[in-house]
Design a protein around this motif. Structure first.
Motif, PDB file in Angstrom:
ATOM      1  N   PRO A 295       4.913  -8.931  -4.607  1.00  0.00           N
ATOM      2  CA  PRO A 295       3.743  -8.153  -5.047  1.00  0.00           C
ATOM      3  C   PRO A 295       2.513  -8.265  -4.138  1.00  0.00           C
ATOM      4  N   PRO A 296       2.160  -9.465  -3.606  1.00  0.00           N
ATOM      5  CA  PRO A 296       0.969  -9.522  -2.741  1.00  0.00           C
ATOM      6  C   PRO A 296       1.132  -8.747  -1.415  1.00  0.00           C
ATOM      7  N   ASP A 297       2.357  -8.389  -1.071  1.00  0.00           N
ATOM      8  CA  ASP A 297       2.627  -7.652   0.170  1.00  0.00           C
ATOM      9  C   ASP A 297       2.444  -6.151   0.006  1.00  0.00           C
ATOM     10  N   THR A 298       2.139  -5.702  -1.210  1.00  0.00           N
ATOM     11  CA  THR A 298       2.166  -4.263  -1.475  1.00  0.00           C
ATOM     12  C   THR A 298       0.793  -3.690  -1.811  1.00  0.00           C
ATOM     13  N   ASN A 299       0.702  -2.374  -1.668  1.00  0.00           N
ATOM     14  CA  ASN A 299      -0.524  -1.643  -1.980  1.00  0.00           C
ATOM     15  C   ASN A 299      -0.504  -1.156  -3.434  1.00  0.00           C
TER      16      ASN A 299
ATOM     17  N   ILE B 111       5.108  -1.655   0.494  1.00  0.00           N
ATOM     18  CA  ILE B 111       4.629  -2.700   1.399  1.00  0.00           C
ATOM     19  C   ILE B 111       3.518  -2.176   2.305  1.00  0.00           C
ATOM     20  N   PHE B 112       2.507  -2.997   2.539  1.00  0.00           N
ATOM     21  CA  PHE B 112       1.427  -2.663   3.452  1.00  0.00           C
ATOM     22  C   PHE B 112       1.985  -2.490   4.871  1.00  0.00           C
ATOM     23  N   GLY B 113       1.548  -1.459   5.562  1.00  0.00           N
ATOM     24  CA  GLY B 113       1.942  -1.264   6.946  1.00  0.00           C
ATOM     25  C   GLY B 113       1.527  -2.431   7.821  1.00  0.00           C
ATOM     26  N   GLY B 114       0.355  -3.001   7.553  1.00  0.00           N
ATOM     27  CA  GLY B 114      -0.122  -4.149   8.332  1.00  0.00           C
ATOM     28  C   GLY B 114       0.765  -5.368   8.180  1.00  0.00           C
TER      29      GLY B 114
ATOM     30  N   ASP C  81       5.471  -8.040  15.064  1.00  0.00           N
ATOM     31  CA  ASP C  81       4.879  -8.795  16.179  1.00  0.00           C
ATOM     32  C   ASP C  81       5.513 -10.179  16.291  1.00  0.00           C
ATOM     33  N   GLU C  82       5.709 -10.827  15.154  1.00  0.00           N
ATOM     34  CA  GLU C  82       6.290 -12.173  15.155  1.00  0.00           C
ATOM     35  C   GLU C  82       7.722 -12.172  15.695  1.00  0.00           C
ATOM     36  N   ILE C  83       8.562 -11.270  15.207  1.00  0.00           N
ATOM     37  CA  ILE C  83       9.953 -11.279  15.647  1.00  0.00           C
ATOM     38  C   ILE C  83      10.075 -10.824  17.102  1.00  0.00           C
TER      39      ILE C  83
ATOM     40  N   SER D  98       4.817   1.867  20.333  1.00  0.00           N
ATOM     41  CA  SER D  98       5.090   2.816  19.260  1.00  0.00           C
ATOM     42  C   SER D  98       5.443   2.068  17.995  1.00  0.00           C
ATOM     43  N   VAL D  99       5.041   2.664  16.888  1.00  0.00           N
ATOM     44  CA  VAL D  99       5.446   2.186  15.565  1.00  0.00           C
ATOM     45  C   VAL D  99       5.736   3.433  14.760  1.00  0.00           C
ATOM     46  N   ASN D 100       6.930   3.525  14.260  1.00  0.00           N
ATOM     47  CA  ASN D 100       7.326   4.672  13.453  1.00  0.00           C
ATOM     48  C   ASN D 100       7.668   4.185  12.050  1.00  0.00           C
ATOM     49  N   PHE D 101       6.786   4.502  11.103  1.00  0.00           N
ATOM     50  CA  PHE D 101       7.045   4.180   9.701  1.00  0.00           C
ATOM     51  C   PHE D 101       7.847   5.342   9.131  1.00  0.00           C
ATOM     52  N   LEU D 102       9.128   5.109   8.894  1.00  0.00           N
ATOM     53  CA  LEU D 102      10.040   6.173   8.490  1.00  0.00           C
ATOM     54  C   LEU D 102      10.231   6.256   6.980  1.00  0.00           C
ATOM     55  N   SER D 103      10.144   5.139   6.318  1.00  0.00           N
ATOM     56  CA  SER D 103      10.236   5.090   4.855  1.00  0.00           C
ATOM     57  C   SER D 103       9.592   3.780   4.415  1.00  0.00           C
TER      58      SER D 103
END
Length: 169
Positions: free
Chosen positions: A19-23, A28-31, A38-40, A60-65
């Motif tokens: 839950p804390p990861d979501t808007n 899930i938050f894009g950030g 970035d970490e992986i 590039s960052v593509n948020f697809l779903s």
């Protein structure tokens, strides 16, 4: 310096969407996803170079779903091309709904990481040897992406987007 197989850098991580990861829409938050990416990417680049690394660019960052609370994210990262001290890293993120077992590609990204020595100076890295068709295709198009990064850097040094906007009233 000899080349290393992409399998040397290939890295996987799993994350539970909490839950804390979501808007406010429950996704899930894009950030948060960007932080995981970035970490992986850094881990994959460190495995390839055996050095500390820094993020030079996120091409590039593509948020697809999106993913929702309770989904499992699986991140996969692999070094797809190298320069003298830089490494392009491709990251793919999939979500899995545990109730239905449905997997969905949620995000793809390409980042550039730079290997550094103990004094923070860039150090040479081994070339990369692609292992499958997808990696070979990304390897073939690396020069085009590199040129785009160089062009962007050059334009930012001689006036760039922010200077252009700040000079207009």
């Amino acid at each position: 310096m000899e080349g290393l197989s992409t399998n040397v850098s290939r890295t996987f991580q799993n994350r539970l969407v909490l839950p804390p990861d979501t808007n406010h829409l429950g996704t899930i938050f894009g950030g948060t996803v960007l932080s995981y990416i970035d970490e992986i990417a850094a881990i994959a680049a460190m495995k390839h170079s055996r050095k500390a690394v820094v993020t030079a660019s996120i091409d590039s960052v593509n948020f697809l779903s999106s993913a929702v609370v309770g989904d499992i994210l699986t991140l996969e990262a692999v070094v797809i091309s190298t320069g003298r001290s830089s490494m392009e890293v491709f990251v793919k993120v999939e979500s899995e709904n545990l109730k239905t077992s449905r997997k969905t590609l949620t995000t793809t990204s390409i980042l550039t990481m730079v290997a550094k020595d103990d004094n923070g100076k860039p150090v040479p890295v081994a070339k990369v040897i692609p292992e499958n068709d997808e990696e070979r295709e990304m390897f073939k198009t690396a020069d085009m992406r590199r040129q785009r990064r160089l062009d962007m850097r050059r334009s930012n040094q001689v006036g760039g987007m922010f200077n252009e906007y700040s000079s207009k009233g």
